[in-house]
Motif scaffolding. Structure first.
Motif, PDB file in Angstrom:
ATOM      1  N   ILE A 230       6.175   4.834   7.574  1.00 32.33           N
ATOM      2  CA  ILE A 230       6.054   5.721   8.260  1.00 32.33           C
ATOM      3  C   ILE A 230       5.947   7.387   8.192  1.00 32.33           C
ATOM      4  CG2 ILE A 230       6.034   5.600  10.756  1.00 32.33           C
ATOM      5  CD1 ILE A 230       6.635   3.506  11.483  1.00 32.33           C
ATOM      6  N   MET A 231       7.477   7.154   7.873  1.00 29.64           N
ATOM      7  CA  MET A 231       8.235   8.657   7.330  1.00 29.64           C
ATOM      8  C   MET A 231       7.472   9.147   6.443  1.00 29.64           C
ATOM      9  SD  MET A 231       8.798   8.878  10.725  1.00 29.64           S
ATOM     10  CE  MET A 231       9.980  10.466  10.475  1.00 29.64           C
ATOM     11  N   GLY A 232       7.122   8.365   4.715  1.00 34.71           N
ATOM     12  CA  GLY A 232       6.557   8.967   4.019  1.00 34.71           C
ATOM     13  C   GLY A 232       7.989   8.976   2.803  1.00 34.71           C
ATOM     14  N   THR A 233       8.651   8.680   3.290  1.00 37.78           N
ATOM     15  CA  THR A 233      10.217   8.800   2.081  1.00 37.78           C
ATOM     16  C   THR A 233      10.252   7.216   1.609  1.00 37.78           C
ATOM     17  OG1 THR A 233      11.675   7.492   3.911  1.00 37.78           O
ATOM     18  CG2 THR A 233      11.999  10.304   3.767  1.00 37.78           C
ATOM     19  N   TYR A 234       8.651   6.067   1.613  1.00 43.62           N
ATOM     20  CA  TYR A 234       8.699   5.125   0.231  1.00 43.62           C
ATOM     21  C   TYR A 234       8.739   5.203  -0.701  1.00 43.62           C
ATOM     22  CZ  TYR A 234       7.010   1.021  -0.865  1.00 43.62           C
ATOM     23  OH  TYR A 234       6.470  -0.492  -1.700  1.00 43.62           O
ATOM     24  N   VAL A 235       9.178   4.476  -1.697  1.00 47.41           N
ATOM     25  CA  VAL A 235       8.558   4.944  -3.158  1.00 47.41           C
ATOM     26  C   VAL A 235       8.708   3.515  -3.813  1.00 47.41           C
ATOM     27  CG1 VAL A 235      11.248   5.369  -3.704  1.00 47.41           C
ATOM     28  CG2 VAL A 235       9.451   6.338  -5.218  1.00 47.41           C
ATOM     29  N   PRO A 236       7.920   3.043  -4.702  1.00 48.67           N
ATOM     30  CA  PRO A 236       7.971   2.141  -5.054  1.00 48.67           C
ATOM     31  C   PRO A 236       9.121   1.413  -5.778  1.00 48.67           C
ATOM     32  CG  PRO A 236       6.112   2.527  -5.973  1.00 48.67           C
ATOM     33  CD  PRO A 236       6.377   4.077  -4.595  1.00 48.67           C
ATOM     34  N   TYR A 237       8.802   0.680  -6.908  1.00 49.11           N
ATOM     35  CA  TYR A 237      10.086   0.673  -7.904  1.00 49.11           C
ATOM     36  C   TYR A 237       9.584  -0.031  -8.767  1.00 49.11           C
ATOM     37  CZ  TYR A 237      11.511  -4.346  -5.641  1.00 49.11           C
ATOM     38  OH  TYR A 237      11.023  -5.253  -5.158  1.00 49.11           O
ATOM     39  N   ALA A 238       9.211  -0.075  -9.918  1.00 48.99           N
ATOM     40  CA  ALA A 238       9.026  -1.545 -10.829  1.00 48.99           C
ATOM     41  C   ALA A 238      10.357  -2.164 -11.146  1.00 48.99           C
ATOM     42  CB  ALA A 238       8.521  -0.640 -12.185  1.00 48.99           C
ATOM     43  N   VAL A 239      11.008  -3.204 -12.059  1.00 48.79           N
ATOM     44  CA  VAL A 239      11.788  -4.139 -12.477  1.00 48.79           C
ATOM     45  C   VAL A 239      11.493  -4.211 -14.098  1.00 48.79           C
ATOM     46  CG1 VAL A 239      13.103  -5.890 -12.311  1.00 48.79           C
ATOM     47  CG2 VAL A 239      13.112  -4.654 -10.418  1.00 48.79           C
ATOM     48  N   VAL A 240      12.111  -3.396 -14.798  1.00 42.21           N
ATOM     49  CA  VAL A 240      11.825  -3.574 -16.572  1.00 42.21           C
ATOM     50  C   VAL A 240      12.959  -4.345 -17.013  1.00 42.21           C
ATOM     51  CG1 VAL A 240      10.071  -1.732 -16.654  1.00 42.21           C
ATOM     52  CG2 VAL A 240      12.380  -1.486 -17.243  1.00 42.21           C
ATOM     53  N   LYS A 241      12.777  -5.173 -18.422  1.00 44.70           N
ATOM     54  CA  LYS A 241      13.746  -5.617 -18.673  1.00 44.70           C
ATOM     55  C   LYS A 241      14.309  -4.613 -20.530  1.00 44.70           C
ATOM     56  CE  LYS A 241      14.589 -10.611 -20.724  1.00 44.70           C
ATOM     57  NZ  LYS A 241      15.428 -10.700 -19.542  1.00 44.70           N
ATOM     58  N   ARG A 242      15.591  -4.894 -19.961  1.00 43.58           N
ATOM     59  CA  ARG A 242      16.353  -4.343 -21.273  1.00 43.58           C
ATOM     60  C   ARG A 242      16.563  -4.872 -22.044  1.00 43.58           C
ATOM     61  NH1 ARG A 242      20.567  -2.558 -17.049  1.00 43.58           N
ATOM     62  NH2 ARG A 242      21.542  -4.484 -18.061  1.00 43.58           N
ATOM     63  N   GLU A 243      15.863  -4.240 -23.067  1.00 43.72           N
ATOM     64  CA  GLU A 243      16.164  -5.035 -25.194  1.00 43.72           C
ATOM     65  C   GLU A 243      17.225  -5.547 -25.066  1.00 43.72           C
ATOM     66  OE1 GLU A 243      15.474  -1.840 -27.895  1.00 43.72           O
ATOM     67  OE2 GLU A 243      13.238  -1.683 -26.950  1.00 43.72           O
ATOM     68  N   ASN A 244      18.791  -4.741 -24.751  1.00 46.46           N
ATOM     69  CA  ASN A 244      20.064  -5.538 -24.850  1.00 46.46           C
ATOM     70  C   ASN A 244      20.120  -6.060 -23.533  1.00 46.46           C
ATOM     71  OD1 ASN A 244      20.306  -3.571 -22.630  1.00 46.46           O
ATOM     72  ND2 ASN A 244      22.527  -2.769 -22.912  1.00 46.46           N
ATOM     73  N   GLY A 245      19.554  -7.596 -22.921  1.00 46.51           N
ATOM     74  CA  GLY A 245      19.876  -7.891 -22.123  1.00 46.51           C
ATOM     75  C   GLY A 245      20.010  -7.393 -20.528  1.00 46.51           C
ATOM     76  N   PHE A 247      17.873  -5.784 -16.346  1.00 47.31           N
ATOM     77  CA  PHE A 247      16.930  -5.531 -15.692  1.00 47.31           C
ATOM     78  C   PHE A 247      17.009  -4.233 -15.466  1.00 47.31           C
ATOM     79  CE2 PHE A 247      16.158  -9.926 -15.051  1.00 47.31           C
ATOM     80  CZ  PHE A 247      14.954 -10.098 -15.735  1.00 47.31           C
ATOM     81  N   GLU A 248      16.395  -3.661 -15.915  1.00 47.41           N
ATOM     82  CA  GLU A 248      16.272  -2.106 -15.174  1.00 47.41           C
ATOM     83  C   GLU A 248      15.535  -1.710 -14.042  1.00 47.41           C
ATOM     84  OE1 GLU A 248      16.120   2.830 -16.506  1.00 47.41           O
ATOM     85  OE2 GLU A 248      16.474   0.921 -17.766  1.00 47.41           O
ATOM     86  N   ALA A 249      15.906  -1.276 -12.846  1.00 46.09           N
ATOM     87  CA  ALA A 249      15.522  -0.758 -11.414  1.00 46.09           C
ATOM     88  C   ALA A 249      14.565   0.461 -11.644  1.00 46.09           C
ATOM     89  CB  ALA A 249      15.855  -0.626 -10.377  1.00 46.09           C
ATOM     90  N   ARG A 250      13.226   1.195 -11.378  1.00 49.42           N
ATOM     91  CA  ARG A 250      12.266   2.494 -12.283  1.00 49.42           C
ATOM     92  C   ARG A 250      11.835   3.048 -11.173  1.00 49.42           C
ATOM     93  NH1 ARG A 250      11.382   1.628 -18.497  1.00 49.42           N
ATOM     94  NH2 ARG A 250      13.106   1.778 -19.480  1.00 49.42           N
ATOM     95  N   VAL A 251      11.642   3.820 -10.485  1.00 46.78           N
ATOM     96  CA  VAL A 251      10.883   4.016  -9.819  1.00 46.78           C
ATOM     97  C   VAL A 251      10.076   4.298 -10.696  1.00 46.78           C
ATOM     98  CG1 VAL A 251       9.382   6.628  -8.913  1.00 46.78           C
ATOM     99  CG2 VAL A 251      11.763   6.726  -8.546  1.00 46.78           C
ATOM    100  N   ALA A 252       8.477   3.649  -9.685  1.00 46.35           N
ATOM    101  CA  ALA A 252       7.368   3.374 -10.673  1.00 46.35           C
ATOM    102  C   ALA A 252       5.930   4.038 -10.274  1.00 46.35           C
ATOM    103  CB  ALA A 252       6.752   1.641  -9.170  1.00 46.35           C
ATOM    104  N   LYS A 253       6.069   4.273 -11.555  1.00 46.37           N
ATOM    105  CA  LYS A 253       4.071   4.951 -11.972  1.00 46.37           C
ATOM    106  C   LYS A 253       3.633   4.940 -11.217  1.00 46.37           C
ATOM    107  CE  LYS A 253       5.839   6.664 -16.924  1.00 46.37           C
ATOM    108  NZ  LYS A 253       5.618   6.563 -17.864  1.00 46.37           N
ATOM    109  N   HIS A 254       2.730   6.008 -10.619  1.00 44.02           N
ATOM    110  CA  HIS A 254       1.545   5.906  -9.739  1.00 44.02           C
ATOM    111  C   HIS A 254       0.077   5.695 -10.466  1.00 44.02           C
ATOM    112  CE1 HIS A 254       3.884   6.378  -5.708  1.00 44.02           C
ATOM    113  NE2 HIS A 254       3.831   6.981  -6.220  1.00 44.02           N
TER     114      HIS A 254
END
Length: 254
Positions: A230-245, A247-254
């Protein structure tokens, strides 16, 4: 005359017991790198507060909240807030639970957001919580005491009184909120975690907030992402697997 009634004692102590039992389970599960968002090394090198300092800070915060609970229950007359009947329907209890969730979320969102935008409040109080750059379970309630009271204790009091919950229902609610808060900070993306299915506000979502890129985003906690959207502070995330085991949470690209 008893110092504290039995139901008041349960309301005070059970969420604390739940905190340490549930966070302890996550500490055991986090011994493997397989599902971690941050490695053990990240916890040691990125975080600005030692685990010893976090432990002492959380225990002090809980002692303070327990004291406030005792004081409030002693000062609140029985006729000021009649206890809900033990025969209260499941529908009524569920409705009170939902109202409490909405009130709790609303207070925490706006206070939390203001803590970030007011430089003095952030530097003096809320920055304590963000000393934990790589979140882990028992650091969920690591706050400056003033921040903890304003953001969490007041949120809980408002949720309790506005919803009209009985103390039994309140004990269940605060235990659930405790579990959810720990889950948001646990740093583990477990595939069978029901919170990741039921709530958009989850471990990865809140992990983004603890990163520099998300410091002014994803304020909502602990239940819904509604106010962020509602307030415009939402940012989606993507969870990617790290090569060394793990995961990592990253800001998702639009």
């Amino acid at each position: 005359m008893e110092f504290i009634a039995y139901d008041d004692f349960l309301l005070m102590i059970i969420p604390i017991v739940v905190y340490w039992v549930y966070s302890g389970i996550y500490e055991v599960l986090g011994s493997s790198e397989k599902y971690r968002l941050h490695s053990r090394r990240d916890e040691e090198t990125k975080n600005l507060a030692s685990k010893r300092a976090v432990l002492k800070g959380v225990l002090f915060q809980q002692a303070l909240q327990a004291t406030i609970t005792v004081v409030v229950t002693k000062l609140t007359h029985e006729d000021a807030k009649p206890e809900t009947s033990t025969n209260t329907s499941w529908f009524a209890a569920a409705s009170q639970f939902m109202v409490a969730m909405i009130v709790f979320d609303t207070w925490q969102y706006f206070v939390h957001r203001y803590m970030h935008h007011n430089k003095f409040l952030y530097r003096k109080f809320h920055s304590w919580h963000h000393r934990i750059v790589a979140p882990y379970a028992f650091a969920a309630q690591y706050n400056h005491p003033v921040d903890g009271i304003i953001t969490e204790t007041v949120a809980g009091a408002l949720a309790y009184f506005v919803s009209g919950m009985s103390k039994t229902t309140a004990t269940l609610f605060f235990s659930f909120a405790t579990v959810k808060g720990i889950d948001d900070h646990c740093g583990l993306m477990l595939p069978w975690n029901p919170f990741h299915i039921l709530f958009g506000n989850n471990t990865a979502y809140h992990d983004i907030h603890h990163q520099l890129a998300g410091n002014k985003r994803n304020f909502a906690q602990p239940f819904f992402v509604t106010w962020d959207k509602i307030m415009g502070t939402y940012v989606p995330y993507a969870v990617v697997k790290r090569e060394n085991g793990g995961f990592e949470a990253r800001v998702a690209k639009h």
